[in-house]
Design a protein around this motif. Structure first.
Motif, short mmCIF file in Angstrom:
data_model
loop_
_atom_site.label_atom_id
_atom_site.label_comp_id
_atom_site.label_asym_id
_atom_site.label_seq_id
_atom_site.Cartn_x
_atom_site.Cartn_y
_atom_site.Cartn_z
N TRP A 1 34.88 67.85 89.53
CA TRP A 1 35.38 69.21 89.36
C TRP A 1 34.22 70.16 89.11
CZ3 TRP A 1 40.60 70.42 89.84
CH2 TRP A 1 41.45 69.33 90.01
N GLY A 2 34.53 71.45 89.14
CA GLY A 2 33.49 72.47 89.11
C GLY A 2 32.58 72.41 87.90
N TRP A 3 33.11 72.01 86.74
CA TRP A 3 32.25 72.00 85.56
C TRP A 3 31.39 70.74 85.46
CZ3 TRP A 3 32.97 68.18 81.82
CH2 TRP A 3 34.23 67.59 81.70
N ASP A 4 31.66 69.76 86.32
CA ASP A 4 30.89 68.52 86.26
C ASP A 4 29.44 68.70 86.70
OD1 ASP A 4 33.19 67.19 85.41
OD2 ASP A 4 33.80 66.75 87.47
N PHE A 5 29.20 69.59 87.64
CA PHE A 5 27.84 69.78 88.13
C PHE A 5 26.95 70.47 87.09
CE2 PHE A 5 30.89 69.55 91.57
CZ PHE A 5 30.39 68.46 92.28
N PRO B 1 36.54 76.93 84.02
CA PRO B 1 35.60 75.94 83.51
C PRO B 1 34.33 75.82 84.35
CG PRO B 1 37.83 75.08 83.39
CD PRO B 1 37.91 76.37 84.15
N GLY B 2 34.45 76.03 85.65
CA GLY B 2 33.26 76.01 86.50
C GLY B 2 32.33 77.16 86.17
N ASN B 3 32.90 78.37 86.03
CA ASN B 3 32.08 79.53 85.68
C ASN B 3 31.43 79.36 84.31
OD1 ASN B 3 34.65 80.75 87.32
ND2 ASN B 3 32.74 81.76 87.89
N GLY B 4 32.23 78.94 83.34
CA GLY B 4 31.68 78.75 82.00
C GLY B 4 30.62 77.67 81.95
#
Length: 236
Positions: A142-146, A193-196
């Motif tokens: 998911w986006g926050w994993d990177f 969550p990706g942006n944060g």
């Protein structure tokens, strides 16, 4: 706010389970990598680290109020079981299946999102990061994993890996011109969550943390990067 911190720590201290002098995170527990059975999962790696760190934050709040460190919390901190490691690498949880290689690689957040704690060995985490990068099913991430990858690499002194993580070519690591980080097309067109996570990773990579020896620790120091920045507060 002090009362909220205190009551949270009291809950955390009441949740752990003592066995043979060690404290565990017992069922029911669901780690950030949510694919494990809540009824059988014990001692997830990331959650153990933030349990120690959460209690440490509460201890520091007590000290700022002129109080002594809470002795029962200190005992739990000193006896929290260390994360499970197999073949020189951390597993996600301490019970079977130990590690699934899909969804969030949140075990890495135990040293990255969370600062160095007595529970986590940096070299074991380095081997874990190498293994995750080589074997994870990235289309399930998911986006926050990177950003989590980037923060762990930064804490381990591997800035090129941090940069590579943020630039990973995966659909869920895409940012549109409007700044949104959509997941699975229009299913989650706005995924904060990706942006944060991205903002958090950049602040760690540029601002560093307490005691780090060089500035911008998340950028290579070989002269390939020139950057001006201001206002980033060091992390713990």
């Amino acid at each position: 706010m002090a009362e909220v911190v205190d009551q949270t720590a009291r809950f955390m201290a009441s949740f752990v389970e003592e066995r043979d002098g060690a404290y565990h995170l017992p069922p029911p527990v669901i780690p950030a990598q949510e694919c494990y059975d809540m009824h059988t999962t014990e001692d997830p790696t990331f959650e153990l680290a933030y349990w120690w760190w959460g209690l440490e934050i509460a201890q520091r709040w007590r000290e700022r109020q002129g109080l002594s460190r809470h002795p029962a919390w200190a005992t739990i901190q000193s006896r929290l079981v260390k994360p499970c490691a197999r073949e020189g690498r951390y597993t996600a949880i301490a019970t079977e299946p130990f590690l699934r290689r899909d969804d969030h690689p949140s075990l890495l957040a135990a040293l990255g999102v969370i600062p160095r704690t007595p529970l986590v060995d940096a070299e074991v985490m380095r081997a874990t990061l190498t293994d995750v990068l080589a074997t994870w099913e990235w289309d399930s991430a998911w986006g926050w994993d990177f950003p989590v990858l980037a923060m762990t690499a930064t804490r381990l002194g591997e800035p090129q890996r941090a940069i590579d993580a943020l630039l990973t070519l995966q659909g869920k690591n895409t940012y549109l011109i409007n700044g949104h980080n959509p997941q699975m097309g229009n299913f989650l067109p706005i995924y904060l969550p990706g942006n944060g996570g991205l903002l958090a990773a950049i602040s760690l990579m540029l601002g560093g943390w307490d005691g780090v020896e060089r500035s911008t620790p998340g950028l290579p120091s070989d002269g390939t990067w020139e950057i001006a920045h201001e206002g980033f507060v060091p992390w713990p």
